[in-house]
Design a protein around this motif. Structure first.
Motif, PDB file in Angstrom:
ATOM      1  N   ARG A  28       0.704  -1.146  -0.084  1.00 46.05           N
ATOM      2  CA  ARG A  28       0.017  -0.103  -0.027  1.00 46.05           C
ATOM      3  C   ARG A  28       0.958   1.193  -0.010  1.00 46.05           C
ATOM      4  N   ILE A  29       0.287   2.337  -0.411  1.00 47.45           N
ATOM      5  CA  ILE A  29       0.895   3.315  -0.531  1.00 47.45           C
ATOM      6  C   ILE A  29       0.432   4.796   0.098  1.00 47.45           C
ATOM      7  N   LEU A  30       0.930   5.731   0.826  1.00 43.31           N
ATOM      8  CA  LEU A  30       0.475   7.039   1.101  1.00 43.31           C
ATOM      9  C   LEU A  30       1.345   7.941   0.492  1.00 43.31           C
ATOM     10  N   VAL A  31       0.474   8.908   0.118  1.00 44.11           N
ATOM     11  CA  VAL A  31       1.035   9.951  -0.623  1.00 44.11           C
ATOM     12  C   VAL A  31       1.027  11.339   0.227  1.00 44.11           C
ATOM     13  N   MET A  32       2.266  11.753   0.703  1.00 48.08           N
ATOM     14  CA  MET A  32       1.892  12.973   1.667  1.00 48.08           C
ATOM     15  C   MET A  32       2.495  14.209   1.084  1.00 48.08           C
ATOM     16  N   TYR A  33       1.801  15.279   1.501  1.00 50.94           N
ATOM     17  CA  TYR A  33       2.337  16.628   1.184  1.00 50.94           C
ATOM     18  C   TYR A  33       1.874  17.670   2.153  1.00 50.94           C
ATOM     19  N   GLY A  34       2.608  18.649   2.613  1.00 52.97           N
ATOM     20  CA  GLY A  34       2.452  19.500   3.581  1.00 52.97           C
ATOM     21  C   GLY A  34       1.963  19.052   4.827  1.00 52.97           C
ATOM     22  N   GLY A  35       2.730  17.924   5.313  1.00 55.50           N
ATOM     23  CA  GLY A  35       2.103  17.153   6.535  1.00 55.50           C
ATOM     24  C   GLY A  35       0.902  16.402   6.429  1.00 55.50           C
ATOM     25  N   LEU A  36       0.231  16.437   5.616  1.00 51.93           N
ATOM     26  CA  LEU A  36      -1.045  15.511   5.316  1.00 51.93           C
ATOM     27  C   LEU A  36      -0.943  14.633   4.402  1.00 51.93           C
ATOM     28  N   ILE A  37      -1.616  13.472   4.616  1.00 55.24           N
ATOM     29  CA  ILE A  37      -1.810  12.441   3.723  1.00 55.24           C
ATOM     30  C   ILE A  37      -2.797  12.954   2.406  1.00 55.24           C
ATOM     31  N   MET A  38      -2.482  13.005   1.269  1.00 52.12           N
ATOM     32  CA  MET A  38      -3.283  13.430   0.147  1.00 52.12           C
ATOM     33  C   MET A  38      -4.007  12.460  -0.579  1.00 52.12           C
ATOM     34  N   GLU A  39      -3.254  11.188  -0.534  1.00 55.85           N
ATOM     35  CA  GLU A  39      -4.028  10.025  -1.079  1.00 55.85           C
ATOM     36  C   GLU A  39      -3.428   8.698  -0.536  1.00 55.85           C
ATOM     37  N   GLY A  40      -4.203   7.763  -0.625  1.00 51.92           N
ATOM     38  CA  GLY A  40      -3.516   6.302   0.010  1.00 51.92           C
ATOM     39  C   GLY A  40      -4.371   5.186  -0.737  1.00 51.92           C
ATOM     40  N   GLY A  41      -3.622   4.145  -0.766  1.00 50.85           N
ATOM     41  CA  GLY A  41      -4.315   2.888  -1.276  1.00 50.85           C
ATOM     42  C   GLY A  41      -3.493   1.650  -1.746  1.00 50.85           C
ATOM     43  N   PRO A  42      -4.053   0.691  -2.344  1.00 51.24           N
ATOM     44  CA  PRO A  42      -3.113  -0.214  -2.731  1.00 51.24           C
ATOM     45  C   PRO A  42      -2.177   0.129  -3.890  1.00 51.24           C
ATOM     46  N   ALA A  43      -0.950  -0.475  -3.861  1.00 47.80           N
ATOM     47  CA  ALA A  43       0.075   0.032  -4.824  1.00 47.80           C
ATOM     48  C   ALA A  43      -0.414  -0.127  -6.057  1.00 47.80           C
ATOM     49  N   PRO A  44      -0.932  -1.208  -6.764  1.00 51.20           N
ATOM     50  CA  PRO A  44      -1.544  -1.426  -8.203  1.00 51.20           C
ATOM     51  C   PRO A  44      -2.226  -0.333  -8.421  1.00 51.20           C
ATOM     52  N   ALA A  45      -2.764   0.504  -7.743  1.00 49.13           N
ATOM     53  CA  ALA A  45      -3.847   1.545  -8.051  1.00 49.13           C
ATOM     54  C   ALA A  45      -3.088   2.736  -8.405  1.00 49.13           C
ATOM     55  N   PHE A  46      -1.605   2.574  -8.216  1.00 47.87           N
ATOM     56  CA  PHE A  46      -0.994   3.942  -8.690  1.00 47.87           C
ATOM     57  C   PHE A  46      -0.052   3.629  -9.610  1.00 47.87           C
ATOM     58  N   THR A  47       0.109   2.576  -9.926  1.00 46.62           N
ATOM     59  CA  THR A  47       1.178   2.011 -11.278  1.00 46.62           C
ATOM     60  C   THR A  47       0.633   2.647 -12.796  1.00 46.62           C
TER      61      THR A  47
END
Length: 728
Positions: free
Chosen positions: A610-629
């Motif tokens: 799973r992946i968390l995308v962070m920016y400015g100290g916040l989680i902007m998006e998160g989900g299973p890794a295949p969803a981001f490829t």
């Protein structure tokens, strides 16, 4: 200097200390003008005269006093008998700086011996009728200068000997260090007394001053030299030093011109703390009769001559006046040294905390109250998670100018991690990735304020003291860092590092057992001939080898959670792939959980579940890794794909900015994210990515959008909310 002065204004104790020190040294420089009398001026009929300064409507006055008992020198003040004290008045003639004839004093009642003129005793008189204040002023010339001169000489010796020892190493290093250890072996005061006893006791004041300065310098250099040696030994392998060697710059120039300036902050603090130490040592020598002798005067000699018995102190308490000056200058230098240390090392500075209850909330504080209801990244595990982070916020108190600023590095981060899972965290520098993970084992400095919940196996880690955290650090939670070359003590070989680590969990382990376990761990992490390499030092390994050693150290105490803080950033592509493969293998063989941090979203998607995308100290998006490829297939700014899947604009921008194989054949330029990363000390009231987002509208600046569930992912985007409502 301007920045330091602004810093001082926010540290009142340091500012007052600096003013006191400058004032004392100004008094020392203009001693003839400040003191109403010469230090050798004797007034035989004023023995043990008490202080006699009085203030009236007519100005400062010197009240006359008469002796009523010449045995114990009791004085009685004479009513209505006053002598006017003249500010900038004429008094005893002198030569300012030994050159300029003058007779004006800061304050005086007139020359001694003038008919009808009664002397002024600001701090009383001693056993010979000499003005104590004048003697303190003149004595400051020896006491204050001897500290600086001895510090300068000892520091120069420390820079030369420590610099040469650290830079050349080998036999030079061994010789210098053994020589310094000889001086450090004997207690400093005993060595000073021994060296002073070897010299003649009939030296004049100038010779005594010179000899004391030399002795203090010889005793004071070893400790600083050893510190400088260690820092030079580490800095000499930096690229700019090797470049200077390549340009055939002489070694002394490299040491004094390139390396020593890198540790200037340490030297400045060392000076501030050494000066009062040498002043106190000179005072001790003079008190014992081995220092300054008549006709010269120092603060130490004043204490020795004037404070002889307890009865004297009881009857004539003003004899303690030199002690107060000595304590004042010592405390002032120490407080100033504390400020200098904090100025050059702000990371470890602890400022006063902001009050929890404030009269009015800042705009971004009010805007982020809704973050408490953020959804946690979905977890399909039915069992309880290994790690659960809820509403984690981390802020730091930092001085900017004269104002204490609250830097909000992490704001309301929530996620879970199950056993054997790899969670990837991706984002630009300053997004809060490392600060988030460092909060788990409690590695933040005291200036950090951490709130929220960190549950490890159901136990709350936040708020635990250091002793309680020791059962988790290393033993359950391991960590490897971004730059492997900076993760090790350059003066400690790898075998010692492993032995130290093993002893944390098993104090009874022998060195041979520790070496066997270390060899097995190195083999497991792909470093052959581990037993032969344990005696090597960090500089004898490549970056990839050091990172493998770091992983082995993290596994040395059988950790269950491994935090990899950008472990591949400083490595080349081939070694990156090897480290990633190693982590994947360890996840299978040891069933450990991994938090993998990186700037490369493609690399994170390859290794993570799973992946968390962070920016400015916040989680902007998160989900299973295949969803981001596949999110970066279209290098546009839109948040939607042809399939109708919605992605956060920041995720799209990260993927579009990632170079891919064959991209150098494409006509278009490699995309980059415009603008700058948000300032955590002054975050935007709305979405932190809004100023850089091509799709941002007015609604993006109204408040921080919440995390919204979408199938198996969560996303923080106003645009997504609008699209979702339109679909409905």
């Amino acid at each position: 200097m301007k920045r330091f002065l602004n810093y001082l204004k926010a540290r009142p104790l340091g500012l007052v200390s600096l003013i006191v020190i400058l004032l004392l040294y100004l008094i020392m420089i203009f001693a003839e003008f400040i003191a109403p009398y010469k230090p050798t001026t004797v007034m035989e009929n004023r023995i043990y005269h008490p202080p006699n300064l009085r203030f009236s409507s007519a100005g400062p006055m010197a009240q006359e006093a008469r002796v009523i008992n010449s045995v114990n020198w009791k004085y009685a003040r004479v009513k209505a008998a006053y002598e006017k004290v003249h500010v900038f008045g004429k008094g005893e003639p002198y030569k300012l700086f030994g050159l300029i004839p003058a007779e004006r004093h800061l304050f005086t009642t007139g020359p001694v011996g003038s008919g009808g003129v009664y002397p002024i005793f600001l701090m009383g008189a001693d056993h010979l009728g000499r003005d104590i204040f004048s003697r303190i002023v003149y004595g400051s010339r020896i006491s204050l200068t001897i500290g600086f001169i001895a510090t300068a000489i000892s520091l120069f010796l420390a820079m030369i000997l420590g610099g040469v020892s650290g830079f050349f190493g080998g036999l030079t290093d061994w010789t210098v260090m053994r020589f310094s250890e000889f001086f450090m072996l004997i207690p400093g005061l005993y060595l000073i007394l021994f060296l002073r006893s070897l010299l003649s006791s009939n030296m004049d004041s100038g010779q005594s001053y010179m000899m004391i300065t030399v002795i203090l310098s010889l005793v004071g250099w070893p400790g600083s030299a050893r510190t400088i040696r260690g820092m030079v030994h580490a800095i000499k392998r930096e690229e700019f030093v090797m470049n200077a060697q390549l340009e055939m710059i002489p070694s002394p120039v490299i040491i004094l011109g390139h390396i020593i300036p890198q540790i200037a902050s340490l030297l400045i603090v060392s000076i501030a703390l050494s000066v009062p130490g040498f002043i106190m040592t000179e005072t001790t020598l003079s008190y014992l009769g081995l220092g300054i002798v008549d006709p010269a005067v120092s603060w130490g000699s004043l204490i020795r001559r004037d404070i002889s018995t307890l009865s004297n102190l009881r009857n004539f308490p003003w004899l303690l006046s030199p002690v107060w000056f000595l304590l004042t200058v010592t405390l002032a230098f120490n407080f100033l040294g504390d400020v200098l240390r904090d100025f050059y090392d702000p990371y470890h500075t602890v400022f006063r905390r902001h009050r929890d209850k404030k009269k009015s909330k800042l705009p971004f504080e009010a805007a982020q109250e809704g973050l408490r209801n953020d959804k946690i990244l979905p977890d399909d595990s039915s069992s309880s998670p290994l790690l659960s982070v809820k509403d984690l916020s981390v802020s730091f108190s930092v001085l900017r100018g004269q104002e204490t600023i609250l830097v909000q590095a992490v704001r309301g981060v929530s996620f879970t991690l199950k056993r054997g899972e790899i969670l990837g965290i991706v984002g630009e520098s300053g997004s809060g990735k490392s600060v988030t993970t460092q909060a788990i084992p409690g590695l933040h400095p005291k200036s950090a304020k951490v709130s929220g919940s960190i549950l490890y196996e159901g136990r709350e880690l936040k708020g635990l003291d250091v002793e309680a955290l020791r059962t988790y650090r290393g033993k359950k939670i391991g960590m490897i860092f971004q730059e492997p070359g900076r993760s090790y003590d350059p003066l400690q070989n790898i075998g010692s590092v492993f032995y130290e680590t093993f002893r944390n969990s098993n104090p009874a382990i022998t060195k041979e057992e520790a070496m066997e376990k270390a060899t097995a761990l190195l083999a497991e992490t792909g470093l052959p001939n581990g037993r032969e390499r344990l005696s090597n030092f960090p500089h004898q390994f490549s970056g990839g080898q050091l990172q493998r050693i770091g992983i082995a150290l993290a596994l040395a105490q059988s950790c269950e959670l491994l935090i990899a803080d950008e472990p591949t950033t400083a490595l080349d592509v081939t070694i990156q792939a090897q480290i990633v493969d190693l982590l994947k293998t360890l996840r299978k063989t040891r069933q450990i959980s991994i938090i993998f941090i990186s700037h490369d979203i493609d690399l994170v998607a390859d290794i993570s579940d799973r992946i968390l995308v962070m920016y400015g100290g916040l989680i902007m998006e998160g989900g299973p890794a295949p969803a981001f490829t596949g999110a970066g297939a279209t290098q546009g700014a839109s948040v939607t794909q042809g399939t109708g899947t919605v992605y956060h604009p920041y995720t799209k921008a990260l993927l579009a900015a990632s170079p891919r194989f064959g991209s150098h054949y494409v006509q278009t330029r490699l995309l980059s994210i415009p603008g700058r990363v948000t300032d955590p000390a002054n975050p935007e009231p709305g979405c932190p990515f809004a100023p850089r987002c091509a799709e941002a509208g007015q609604e993006c600046t109204q408040g921080i959008p919440p995390l919204v569930q979408t199938e198996d992912r969560v996303i923080r985007c106003v645009i997504h909310n609008v699209l979702q409502k339109a679909d409905v």
